[in-house]
Design an enzyme around this catalytic site. Sequence first.
Site, PDB file in Angstrom:
ATOM      1  N   TYR A  47      49.735 -22.553  69.488  1.00 40.52           N
ATOM      2  CA  TYR A  47      48.904 -21.340  69.473  1.00 40.52           C
ATOM      3  C   TYR A  47      48.792 -20.697  70.867  1.00 40.52           C
ATOM      4  O   TYR A  47      48.274 -19.595  70.994  1.00 40.52           O
ATOM      5  CB  TYR A  47      47.490 -21.622  68.930  1.00 40.52           C
ATOM      6  CG  TYR A  47      47.420 -22.251  67.554  1.00 40.52           C
ATOM      7  CD1 TYR A  47      48.545 -22.360  66.746  1.00 40.52           C
ATOM      8  CD2 TYR A  47      46.214 -22.743  67.053  1.00 40.52           C
ATOM      9  CE1 TYR A  47      48.481 -22.952  65.495  1.00 40.52           C
ATOM     10  CE2 TYR A  47      46.141 -23.324  65.794  1.00 40.52           C
ATOM     11  CZ  TYR A  47      47.282 -23.436  65.030  1.00 40.52           C
ATOM     12  OH  TYR A  47      47.208 -24.025  63.790  1.00 40.52           O
ATOM     13  N   HIS A 105      51.937 -31.712  64.035  1.00 47.38           N
ATOM     14  CA  HIS A 105      51.797 -30.410  63.364  1.00 47.38           C
ATOM     15  C   HIS A 105      52.606 -30.310  62.051  1.00 47.38           C
ATOM     16  O   HIS A 105      52.138 -29.747  61.062  1.00 47.38           O
ATOM     17  CB  HIS A 105      52.238 -29.309  64.338  1.00 47.38           C
ATOM     18  CG  HIS A 105      51.539 -28.010  64.146  1.00 47.38           C
ATOM     19  ND1 HIS A 105      51.139 -27.210  65.185  1.00 47.38           N
ATOM     20  CD2 HIS A 105      51.163 -27.354  63.024  1.00 47.38           C
ATOM     21  CE1 HIS A 105      50.556 -26.127  64.713  1.00 47.38           C
ATOM     22  NE2 HIS A 105      50.563 -26.189  63.400  1.00 47.38           N
TER      23      HIS A 105
HETATM   24  N1  LIG Z   1      48.296 -27.147  60.525  1.00 43.24           N
HETATM   25  C1  LIG Z   1      48.889 -25.999  60.248  1.00 43.24           C
HETATM   26  O1  LIG Z   1      50.110 -25.942  60.026  1.00 43.24           O
HETATM   27  C2  LIG Z   1      48.073 -24.753  60.190  1.00 43.24           C
HETATM   28  C3  LIG Z   1      48.649 -23.586  59.667  1.00 43.24           C
HETATM   29  C4  LIG Z   1      47.874 -22.441  59.631  1.00 43.24           C
HETATM   30  C5  LIG Z   1      46.567 -22.466  60.084  1.00 43.24           C
HETATM   31  N2  LIG Z   1      46.035 -23.600  60.612  1.00 43.24           N
HETATM   32  C6  LIG Z   1      44.652 -23.658  61.123  1.00 43.24           C
HETATM   33  O2  LIG Z   1      43.786 -23.186  60.087  1.00 43.24           O
HETATM   34  C7  LIG Z   1      42.993 -22.127  60.598  1.00 43.24           C
HETATM   35  C8  LIG Z   1      42.621 -21.164  59.488  1.00 43.24           C
HETATM   36  O3  LIG Z   1      43.772 -20.632  58.850  1.00 43.24           O
HETATM   37  P1  LIG Z   1      44.227 -19.112  59.030  1.00 43.24           P
HETATM   38  O4  LIG Z   1      43.788 -18.639  60.365  1.00 43.24           O
HETATM   39  O5  LIG Z   1      45.659 -19.039  58.702  1.00 43.24           O
HETATM   40  O6  LIG Z   1      43.532 -18.316  57.896  1.00 43.24           O
HETATM   41  P2  LIG Z   1      42.137 -18.328  57.077  1.00 43.24           P
HETATM   42  O7  LIG Z   1      41.073 -19.016  57.821  1.00 43.24           O
HETATM   43  O8  LIG Z   1      42.464 -18.720  55.694  1.00 43.24           O
HETATM   44  O9  LIG Z   1      41.823 -16.780  57.020  1.00 43.24           O
HETATM   45  C9  LIG Z   1      41.567 -16.039  58.186  1.00 43.24           C
HETATM   46  C10 LIG Z   1      41.512 -14.579  57.795  1.00 43.24           C
HETATM   47  O10 LIG Z   1      40.372 -14.357  56.954  1.00 43.24           O
HETATM   48  C11 LIG Z   1      39.510 -13.417  57.551  1.00 43.24           C
HETATM   49  N3  LIG Z   1      38.133 -13.904  57.345  1.00 43.24           N
HETATM   50  C12 LIG Z   1      37.518 -14.924  57.946  1.00 43.24           C
HETATM   51  N4  LIG Z   1      36.283 -15.108  57.475  1.00 43.24           N
HETATM   52  C13 LIG Z   1      36.115 -14.165  56.522  1.00 43.24           C
HETATM   53  C14 LIG Z   1      35.042 -13.822  55.665  1.00 43.24           C
HETATM   54  N5  LIG Z   1      33.896 -14.516  55.671  1.00 43.24           N
HETATM   55  N6  LIG Z   1      35.205 -12.770  54.821  1.00 43.24           N
HETATM   56  C15 LIG Z   1      36.375 -12.090  54.794  1.00 43.24           C
HETATM   57  N7  LIG Z   1      37.418 -12.350  55.585  1.00 43.24           N
HETATM   58  C16 LIG Z   1      37.283 -13.395  56.431  1.00 43.24           C
HETATM   59  C17 LIG Z   1      39.881 -13.358  59.012  1.00 43.24           C
HETATM   60  O11 LIG Z   1      39.685 -12.070  59.533  1.00 43.24           O
HETATM   61  P3  LIG Z   1      38.932 -11.795  60.939  1.00 43.24           P
HETATM   62  O12 LIG Z   1      39.448 -12.771  61.948  1.00 43.24           O
HETATM   63  O13 LIG Z   1      39.343 -10.372  61.220  1.00 43.24           O
HETATM   64  O14 LIG Z   1      37.482 -11.939  60.639  1.00 43.24           O
HETATM   65  C18 LIG Z   1      41.379 -13.669  58.975  1.00 43.24           C
HETATM   66  O15 LIG Z   1      42.122 -12.504  58.672  1.00 43.24           O
HETATM   67  C19 LIG Z   1      43.881 -21.511  61.689  1.00 43.24           C
HETATM   68  O16 LIG Z   1      43.163 -20.659  62.560  1.00 43.24           O
HETATM   69  C20 LIG Z   1      44.433 -22.761  62.336  1.00 43.24           C
HETATM   70  O17 LIG Z   1      43.478 -23.315  63.217  1.00 43.24           O
HETATM   71  C21 LIG Z   1      46.778 -24.768  60.652  1.00 43.24           C
END
Ligand SMILES: NC(=O)c1ccc[n+]([C@@H]2O[C@H](COP(=O)([O-])OP(=O)(O)OC[C@H]3O[C@@H](n4cnc5c(N)ncnc54)[C@H](OP(=O)(O)O)[C@@H]3O)[C@@H](O)[C@H]2O)c1
Length: 278
Positions: A47, A105
Amino acid sequence: MEDFLLSNGVSMPKIGLGVYQVKKSQEDTIIWALQHGYRRIDTAALYHNEALVADAIKKSGLKREDVFITTKLWNSDHGREKTLAAFQKSLERLDTDYVDLYLIHWPSAHYAESWQTITELYHAGRIRAIGVANFEKEHLEKLAQNSDLIPMVDQVQTNPNMQQRELHRYLTDHHIQHEAWGPFGHGNQNLFRQKYLVGLAAKYSKTTAQIILRWNLQRNIAVIPKSVHPDRLQQNLDVFNFALTDQEMDGIASLDKNSRRFVDPNNKLFLWLSSLIH
Ligand SMILES: NC(=O)c1ccc[n+]([C@@H]2O[C@H](COP(=O)([O-])OP(=O)(O)OC[C@H]3O[C@@H](n4cnc5c(N)ncnc54)[C@H](OP(=O)(O)O)[C@@H]3O)[C@@H](O)[C@H]2O)c1
């Protein structure tokens, strides 16, 4: 904040802040989150924001030990020597001498050798808990055959359309904490608009995002939703004052489509190509 107890007795906050794609210009939102109840941050070498996380923790006024930090070993860093060097670089960027949770990862080539190295770092007290991400049953079984330690956490893509029910049973049976990445399908509007979830949100005067987080917690799944907006950050923590009924949990279970929004962990081309990225 409530905690899950990992198999080695370490407490991990049930909700953490995911910071994938969070940039320097958005540092204030990490600080805001820490000052308003978040005690866990999920970052990764990939990241490129571990240093930003370290700065935000300092600026929040919290002590290092007040925040549970997860970071991850990237696919280009597998193998003993590379793992040791990558871990050291993460420590330097995070400006700390230990990590709370260190994850592999993806199950890219040589992950078993990296796991062995990570267990040594764990035994040496450099990491409080160790785990993996995007590991399927076969990857976990390979680790179990070759190591004295099995992962304490498996962080996998989990949302109402991709529930990971079979893997969840395996993780539960083996005392591996299931953690949901992308709990909102990376902000998938179709997920937020699903009729059944919208109905539950209206019943409980919550948002669909809160229903999704609550559903995870009631399955004993840890969550790491990402947001850079204070109102959403607050909303995403405010899920401890209501409970879905068994019937409603079954209703959400019926939304499972087993549909990934990202690549399959067994996709060899992805694993190979991603190991070329730093
Ligand atoms: N291990 C892996 O391979 C892997 C892969 C992907 C992700 N991850 C981890 O998982 C975390 C979360 O996954 P992600 O970032 O892909 O997506 P997510 O948490 O599923 O969704 C984030 C999205 O939802 C929006 N959001 C957040 N809270 C909200 C709410 N209460 N109402 C409406 N929209 C909302 C955010 O917008 P805003 O930011 O504009 O509010 C953003 O666009 C990542 O940040 C990372 O740390 C790990």
